[in-house]
Design a protein around this motif. Sequence first.
Motif, PDB file in Angstrom:
ATOM      1  N   HIS A  47       0.842  -1.202   0.000  1.00 54.04           N
ATOM      2  CA  HIS A  47       0.000   0.000   0.000  1.00 54.04           C
ATOM      3  C   HIS A  47       0.873   1.248   0.000  1.00 54.04           C
ATOM      4  O   HIS A  47       1.498   1.589   1.000  1.00 54.04           O
ATOM      5  N   GLU A  48       0.945   1.918  -1.136  1.00 55.94           N
ATOM      6  CA  GLU A  48       1.678   3.171  -1.286  1.00 55.94           C
ATOM      7  C   GLU A  48       3.104   3.110  -0.733  1.00 55.94           C
ATOM      8  O   GLU A  48       3.508   3.955   0.080  1.00 55.94           O
ATOM      9  N   PRO A  49       3.883   2.136  -1.167  1.00 56.96           N
ATOM     10  CA  PRO A  49       5.256   2.037  -0.637  1.00 56.96           C
ATOM     11  C   PRO A  49       6.109   3.259  -0.934  1.00 56.96           C
ATOM     12  O   PRO A  49       6.947   3.658  -0.103  1.00 56.96           O
ATOM     13  N   PHE A  50       5.904   3.899  -2.103  1.00 60.64           N
ATOM     14  CA  PHE A  50       6.740   5.044  -2.448  1.00 60.64           C
ATOM     15  C   PHE A  50       6.397   6.295  -1.631  1.00 60.64           C
ATOM     16  O   PHE A  50       7.132   7.279  -1.658  1.00 60.64           O
ATOM     17  N   ALA A  51       5.299   6.257  -0.885  1.00 56.65           N
ATOM     18  CA  ALA A  51       5.004   7.361   0.032  1.00 56.65           C
ATOM     19  C   ALA A  51       6.085   7.490   1.092  1.00 56.65           C
ATOM     20  O   ALA A  51       6.293   8.574   1.655  1.00 56.65           O
ATOM     21  N   HIS A  52       6.809   6.390   1.353  1.00 59.76           N
ATOM     22  CA  HIS A  52       7.835   6.429   2.383  1.00 59.76           C
ATOM     23  C   HIS A  52       9.100   7.159   1.934  1.00 59.76           C
ATOM     24  O   HIS A  52       9.983   7.413   2.756  1.00 59.76           O
ATOM     25  N   MET A  53       9.207   7.472   0.651  1.00 58.38           N
ATOM     26  CA  MET A  53      10.296   8.349   0.219  1.00 58.38           C
ATOM     27  C   MET A  53       9.837   9.799   0.145  1.00 58.38           C
ATOM     28  O   MET A  53      10.646  10.719   0.143  1.00 58.38           O
ATOM     29  N   ALA A  54       8.532   9.995   0.084  1.00 57.90           N
ATOM     30  CA  ALA A  54       7.982  11.346  -0.023  1.00 57.90           C
ATOM     31  C   ALA A  54       7.678  11.964   1.339  1.00 57.90           C
ATOM     32  O   ALA A  54       7.721  13.187   1.483  1.00 57.90           O
ATOM     33  N   PHE A  55       7.375  11.117   2.330  1.00 57.62           N
ATOM     34  CA  PHE A  55       6.963  11.604   3.641  1.00 57.62           C
ATOM     35  C   PHE A  55       7.662  10.833   4.749  1.00 57.62           C
ATOM     36  O   PHE A  55       8.233   9.759   4.520  1.00 57.62           O
ATOM     37  N   SER A  56       7.562  11.361   5.944  1.00 52.90           N
ATOM     38  CA  SER A  56       8.032  10.677   7.155  1.00 52.90           C
ATOM     39  C   SER A  56       6.975  10.868   8.231  1.00 52.90           C
ATOM     40  O   SER A  56       5.967  11.569   8.032  1.00 52.90           O
ATOM     41  N   ALA A  57       7.207  10.277   9.374  1.00 53.78           N
ATOM     42  CA  ALA A  57       6.248  10.418  10.472  1.00 53.78           C
ATOM     43  C   ALA A  57       6.121  11.864  10.927  1.00 53.78           C
ATOM     44  O   ALA A  57       5.124  12.251  11.544  1.00 53.78           O
ATOM     45  N   GLU A  58       7.124  12.685  10.610  1.00 54.79           N
ATOM     46  CA  GLU A  58       7.115  14.088  11.031  1.00 54.79           C
ATOM     47  C   GLU A  58       6.494  15.014   9.981  1.00 54.79           C
ATOM     48  O   GLU A  58       6.370  16.227  10.211  1.00 54.79           O
ATOM     49  N   ASP A  60       5.187   2.916   9.626  1.00 52.32           N
ATOM     50  CA  ASP A  60       5.911   1.658   9.450  1.00 52.32           C
ATOM     51  C   ASP A  60       7.383   1.964   9.199  1.00 52.32           C
ATOM     52  O   ASP A  60       7.781   2.297   8.086  1.00 52.32           O
ATOM     53  N   TYR A  61       8.190   1.838  10.227  1.00 45.77           N
ATOM     54  CA  TYR A  61       9.610   2.152  10.111  1.00 45.77           C
ATOM     55  C   TYR A  61      10.410   1.027   9.465  1.00 45.77           C
ATOM     56  O   TYR A  61      11.611   1.161   9.253  1.00 45.77           O
ATOM     57  N   SER A  62       9.757  -0.080   9.146  1.00 48.59           N
ATOM     58  CA  SER A  62      10.470  -1.214   8.549  1.00 48.59           C
ATOM     59  C   SER A  62      10.689  -1.051   7.050  1.00 48.59           C
ATOM     60  O   SER A  62      11.527  -1.742   6.469  1.00 48.59           O
ATOM     61  N   LEU A  63       9.930  -0.139   6.413  1.00 48.58           N
ATOM     62  CA  LEU A  63      10.023   0.007   4.970  1.00 48.58           C
ATOM     63  C   LEU A  63      11.188   0.909   4.578  1.00 48.58           C
ATOM     64  O   LEU A  63      11.537   1.840   5.300  1.00 48.58           O
ATOM     65  N   PRO A  64      11.809   0.646   3.416  1.00 50.34           N
ATOM     66  CA  PRO A  64      12.873   1.532   2.925  1.00 50.34           C
ATOM     67  C   PRO A  64      12.329   2.933   2.669  1.00 50.34           C
ATOM     68  O   PRO A  64      11.119   3.125   2.469  1.00 50.34           O
ATOM     69  N   THR A  65      13.228   3.901   2.646  1.00 53.03           N
ATOM     70  CA  THR A  65      12.809   5.290   2.471  1.00 53.03           C
ATOM     71  C   THR A  65      13.464   5.946   1.254  1.00 53.03           C
ATOM     72  O   THR A  65      13.377   7.166   1.096  1.00 53.03           O
ATOM     73  N   THR A  66      14.099   5.159   0.398  1.00 52.38           N
ATOM     74  CA  THR A  66      14.677   5.678  -0.838  1.00 52.38           C
ATOM     75  C   THR A  66      14.008   5.003  -2.025  1.00 52.38           C
ATOM     76  O   THR A  66      13.461   3.890  -1.898  1.00 52.38           O
ATOM     77  N   TYR A  67      14.057   5.659  -3.172  1.00 52.99           N
ATOM     78  CA  TYR A  67      13.438   5.089  -4.364  1.00 52.99           C
ATOM     79  C   TYR A  67      14.031   3.714  -4.679  1.00 52.99           C
ATOM     80  O   TYR A  67      13.300   2.741  -4.898  1.00 52.99           O
ATOM     81  N   ASP A 121       0.214   3.049  -5.819  1.00 53.60           N
ATOM     82  CA  ASP A 121       0.904   4.244  -5.352  1.00 53.60           C
ATOM     83  C   ASP A 121       0.481   5.450  -6.153  1.00 53.60           C
ATOM     84  O   ASP A 121      -0.226   5.339  -7.152  1.00 53.60           O
ATOM     85  N   MET A 122       0.922   6.603  -5.683  1.00 50.03           N
ATOM     86  CA  MET A 122       0.667   7.874  -6.331  1.00 50.03           C
ATOM     87  C   MET A 122       1.928   8.297  -7.082  1.00 50.03           C
ATOM     88  O   MET A 122       3.007   8.349  -6.480  1.00 50.03           O
ATOM     89  N   CYS A 123       1.802   8.600  -8.348  1.00 46.16           N
ATOM     90  CA  CYS A 123       2.982   8.938  -9.147  1.00 46.16           C
ATOM     91  C   CYS A 123       3.724  10.152  -8.611  1.00 46.16           C
ATOM     92  O   CYS A 123       4.942  10.250  -8.753  1.00 46.16           O
ATOM     93  N   TYR A 124       3.004  11.069  -7.982  1.00 40.91           N
ATOM     94  CA  TYR A 124       3.686  12.270  -7.501  1.00 40.91           C
ATOM     95  C   TYR A 124       4.636  11.959  -6.348  1.00 40.91           C
ATOM     96  O   TYR A 124       5.535  12.745  -6.050  1.00 40.91           O
ATOM     97  N   HIS A 125       4.477  10.807  -5.705  1.00 43.12           N
ATOM     98  CA  HIS A 125       5.397  10.415  -4.639  1.00 43.12           C
ATOM     99  C   HIS A 125       6.814  10.206  -5.157  1.00 43.12           C
ATOM    100  O   HIS A 125       7.783  10.404  -4.417  1.00 43.12           O
TER     101      HIS A 125
END
Length: 242
Positions: free
Chosen positions: A32-43, A52-59, A79-83
């Motif tokens: 579910h929207e894995p690439f959001a983790h490169m676009a956003f953080s918990a902050e 979910d801190y287990s997922l990678p945060t780079t493309y 996912d959302m392409c804009y991510h």
Amino acid sequence: MNKLVGLWAHPRSRSTVLERVFIERGDFEVFHEPFAHMAFSAESAIPSDEWDYSLPTTYQGIKQHLLTARERSHVFHKDMCYHCLDNLKVDLEFLAQQDNIFLIREPASSIISHHRVHPDMPLQAIGHKALYEIFCVVTKLTGKIPYVINADDLAREPERVIGKLCDYLGIEFLPHAMSWRRECPPQWKTWRSWHVAAENSERIISPDPQPSDMGVFEQFPKLRHLYEYHRTFYARMNQFCQ
């Protein structure tokens, strides 16, 4: 080789409830929207819940995460392409490895729905322009028009739309995947507050008619600007809906 299906959408396009069908199938590992983790953080300012801190945060890390999962099972990710737009536009190898499906919803409806959850969303977060850019990249890459679904068609005729999608992907239509229990799948927990309706659904339904969108645009002039900017990209893709 196992399938890799990418559902590219924009926010508030009913993509989550379509994803739920693939969760219920049981023969795909669903992201579910894995690439959001490169676009956003918990902050980040965007509303989020159990990060979910287990997922990678780079493309590259997220892409490899998906490709590794494909080695053990079929994979569906939405996912959302804009991510990840800048990376995705030039990563033809990754796009060529998957079935790229595009989901669009009339922008007035999606923008107003988006506004209810995140009133401060920026222009690019509406998502239609980024989606159209990747649609064009895939068209050029494959030499044919990608598969496009209109979210209103999905809501009105879910069995027909999902059945055609299954035929396109070369997978069996599974009737049991068209209904489910009211619950929050683990994949949704980071963005749970965005998916209240999907979490409380039991199947894909056509929602009750809503009041005219124009009244909301008059109340919030910013929304009209967002609509005017994105509706052209929606119209260009909508002519190719299946």
